[in-house]
Design a protein around this motif. Structure first.
Motif, PDB file in Angstrom:
ATOM      1  N   ARG A 105       4.501  -1.752   3.512  1.00 19.49           N
ATOM      2  CA  ARG A 105       4.815  -3.183   3.627  1.00 19.49           C
ATOM      3  C   ARG A 105       5.677  -3.453   4.852  1.00 19.49           C
ATOM      4  NH1 ARG A 105       4.114  -6.380  -0.898  1.00 19.49           N
ATOM      5  NH2 ARG A 105       5.896  -7.645  -0.277  1.00 19.49           N
ATOM      6  N   ASP A 116       0.256  -1.422   5.385  1.00 22.86           N
ATOM      7  CA  ASP A 116       0.139  -1.945   4.025  1.00 22.86           C
ATOM      8  C   ASP A 116       0.919  -1.089   3.034  1.00 22.86           C
ATOM      9  OD1 ASP A 116      -1.315  -4.228   4.459  1.00 22.86           O
ATOM     10  OD2 ASP A 116      -3.265  -3.342   3.995  1.00 22.86           O
ATOM     11  N   GLU A 164       0.030  -7.446   0.692  1.00 21.80           N
ATOM     12  CA  GLU A 164       0.192  -6.037   1.030  1.00 21.80           C
ATOM     13  C   GLU A 164      -1.134  -5.295   1.137  1.00 21.80           C
ATOM     14  OE1 GLU A 164       0.941  -6.515  -3.442  1.00 21.80           O
ATOM     15  OE2 GLU A 164       1.333  -7.600  -1.579  1.00 21.80           O
ATOM     16  N   GLU A 165      -2.233  -5.971   0.912  1.00 22.08           N
ATOM     17  CA  GLU A 165      -3.561  -5.381   1.061  1.00 22.08           C
ATOM     18  C   GLU A 165      -4.279  -5.854   2.318  1.00 22.08           C
ATOM     19  OE1 GLU A 165      -4.468  -5.388  -3.780  1.00 22.08           O
ATOM     20  OE2 GLU A 165      -5.387  -6.864  -2.453  1.00 22.08           O
TER      21      GLU A 165
END
Length: 533
Positions: A375, A372, A201-202
């Motif tokens: 998501r 991000d 998610e980064e």
């Protein structure tokens, strides 16, 4: 019993063993992959108590500021510092290298006195080897990065500089092919390399930081080339030779610095303290424990590669990237010519080509950050693909209806911002939904091998016969971007159904079905994996 912050920073707790470890032993623990990635390690993170049965301190349990993960071994502030250092020291440096590679790749001057067929052949020669050597993405997992990346940078920097010494078309053709090899070894694997340092998610925002260097470079590449060639007029070196030297040789110097600066993994970053290196590795163990499905043998790795080659998901994203690259590869190469043919002078066309790329630079970062944060990949790709399709459609219709140059130039803005952002999220989506490092590398290599074939079509969409409106080329690009939007929605729905089946099986206390696991090559912790939509 109260525990001070200093004691907290120097201790690590194993809630199963009821013991407190000093920092030096924490480093040893962080290197023990079997411990970190074992199924029981998950329970330590989420169920570890703050006090033992005897009242002694058992660990400091806090929630990560980035992902909501609960961890007993480091604080959110420590994780924040580590991520911030990687953003500032690693990602920005990688983005700078990518910008240099994009400059070396994109500048092929018409001043070389080449006819149209020779010019197109030189463009195609680069992409022939660039596509053929996409498999070198897997070398990021084999060769230490502090060796591999500098060698790549050194190679394409030298080759780009050597173009200044060419005395014939055929020698230049050979150098363009070698340049394709050097850049195929470097650029396509950068998101894969960043996945060693960031969670799923980064990753989109960091990939966006790197890829946004392309529109940033494009915003000033034309003006830089114009200034260099102007300064070179009347000098001892032909302007086009000087251009190759100025844009190529700095990469050679940077490669020397990169040798000492690039880390192989989070635990080897030279700009992190000893504790920060431990935190950098520990914060990724949860995800890798749930996602890593490969064993240690070569046979297992080859099965992972074969699994990626047989995964329908990879072909979906590959077709999407191909469609984006039809637009991505054509407009940046010919935009100055298009603006010039709208009636502007050469200098004005260079200046007017910069604002769309600057807007694309900002849009890539914002859209990646949103992707991000929520998501979400499919909807973001769909939005930007439709935006690009709208832009190309406006250019095509304006040309066909005779609406004037202002309409056509206005259409460049949504076109450029749309396809740059879509490409960024497509690449990230491919990595996100592969569970092992080997599969990520193989999936990314296949994505690029198929997707990078698009320039063979894209660079031919703007022939001399279609000047000055290029209606056919713009309409084709619009259609391809609409296709990307449709495929993104379809793939999101397919992956959503897979997640639903996995969740139902988990709720019933059953393992996922064989087909759901093997479709994506997931043989380890399959019940904890969810596709990112």
């Amino acid at each position: 019993m109260n525990t001070s912050r200093d004691e907290l920073d120097e201790a690590f707790v194993d809630s199963n063993a009821q013991e407190t470890y000093p920092l030096q032993n924490l480093s040893q623990i962080a290197q023990e992959e079997d411990y970190l990635f074992a199924p029981g390690a998950e329970e330590i993170d989420e169920e570890g108590a703050n006090a033992g049965h005897d009242g002694s301190f058992k660990g400091h349990q806090e929630t990560s500021a980035f992902t909501g993960h609960i961890d007993a071994r480091y604080t959110p502030e420590e994780e924040s510092r580590v991520v911030e250092k990687f953003d500032q020291r690693l990602v920005l440096f990688i983005a700078f290298l990518y910008m240099l590679s994009f400059l070396d790749r994109s500048r092929l001057e018409r001043d070389l006195k080449l006819d149209t067929s020779q010019f197109e052949l030189l463009l195609s020669a680069f992409y022939v080897t660039y596509v053929a050597f996409e498999w070198m993405t897997l070398l990021y997992r084999i060769v230490p990065a502090h060796i591999y990346i500098p060698l790549c940078v050194m190679s394409w920097g030298l080759i780009a500089s050597l173009q200044a010494l060419t005395t014939s078309f055929w020698l230049l053709l050979v150098l363009r092919m070698l340049l394709g090899v050097g850049e195929a070894a470097f650029s396509p694997g950068l998101p894969f390399y960043l996945s060693f340092f960031y969670r799923r998610e980064e990753l989109a925002f960091r990939t966006g930081l790197v890829i946004s260097a392309a529109p940033l470079a494009s915003s000033f590449a034309g003006s830089l080339a114009w200034v260099i060639t102007r300064l070179g007029q009347g000098g001892p070196i032909a302007p086009w030779r000087l251009l190759f030297l100025v844009e190529g040789f700095p990469s050679v110097l940077i490669a020397v610095f990169a040798w000492r600066y690039i880390p192989d993994s989070p635990s080897t970053a030279p700009y992190l303290s000893s504790r920060e290196r431990v935190v950098a590795k520990l914060r990724l163990r949860k995800e890798r424990g749930a996602n890593n499905s490969e064993g240690g043998g070569k046979g297992s790795q080859w099965r992972e590669i074969l699994g990626a080659l047989c995964d329908p998901f990879c072909y979906f994203t590959a077709v999407m990237l191909f469609s984006c690259n039809v637009a991505f590869s054509s407009l940046p190469v010919f935009l100055p010519t298009i603006i010039h043919d709208m009636g502007y002078s050469t200098l004005s066309s260079q200046a007017l080509s910069a604002p769309p790329y600057l807007l694309a630079f900002v849009t890539v970062l914002v859209s990646a950050l949103i992707s991000d944060r929520f998501r979400s990949r499919g909807y973001v790709i769909c939005f930007h693909s439709m935006l690009a399709a709208l832009g190309y459609g406006v250019i095509a219709v304006a040309g066909a209806r005779g609406w004037g140059a202002a309409w056509r130039y206005a259409g460049v803005y949504p076109a450029a911002t749309g396809f740059f952002s879509a490409v960024t999220i497509i690449i990230t989506w491919t990595i996100n939904n592969q569970r092992s490092d080997t599969r990520k590398g193989a999936g990314l290599a296949m994505l690029n091998m198929i997707g990078q074939c698009a320039p063979f079509l894209g660079v031919r969409l703007y022939p001399e016969a279609d000047k000055p409106l290029y209606v056919r080329g713009m309409a084709i690009c619009s259609a391809f971007m609409l296709l990307v939007a449709v495929l993104a929605l379809v793939l999101r729905r397919v992956l959503g159904k897979r997640n639903t089946r996995i969740e139902r099986a988990a709720a019933a206390g059953q393992a996922p079905s064989r087909s759901e696991v093997e479709d994506a090559g997931h043989a380890f912790h399959a019940e904890k994996f969810r596709y990112m939509l």
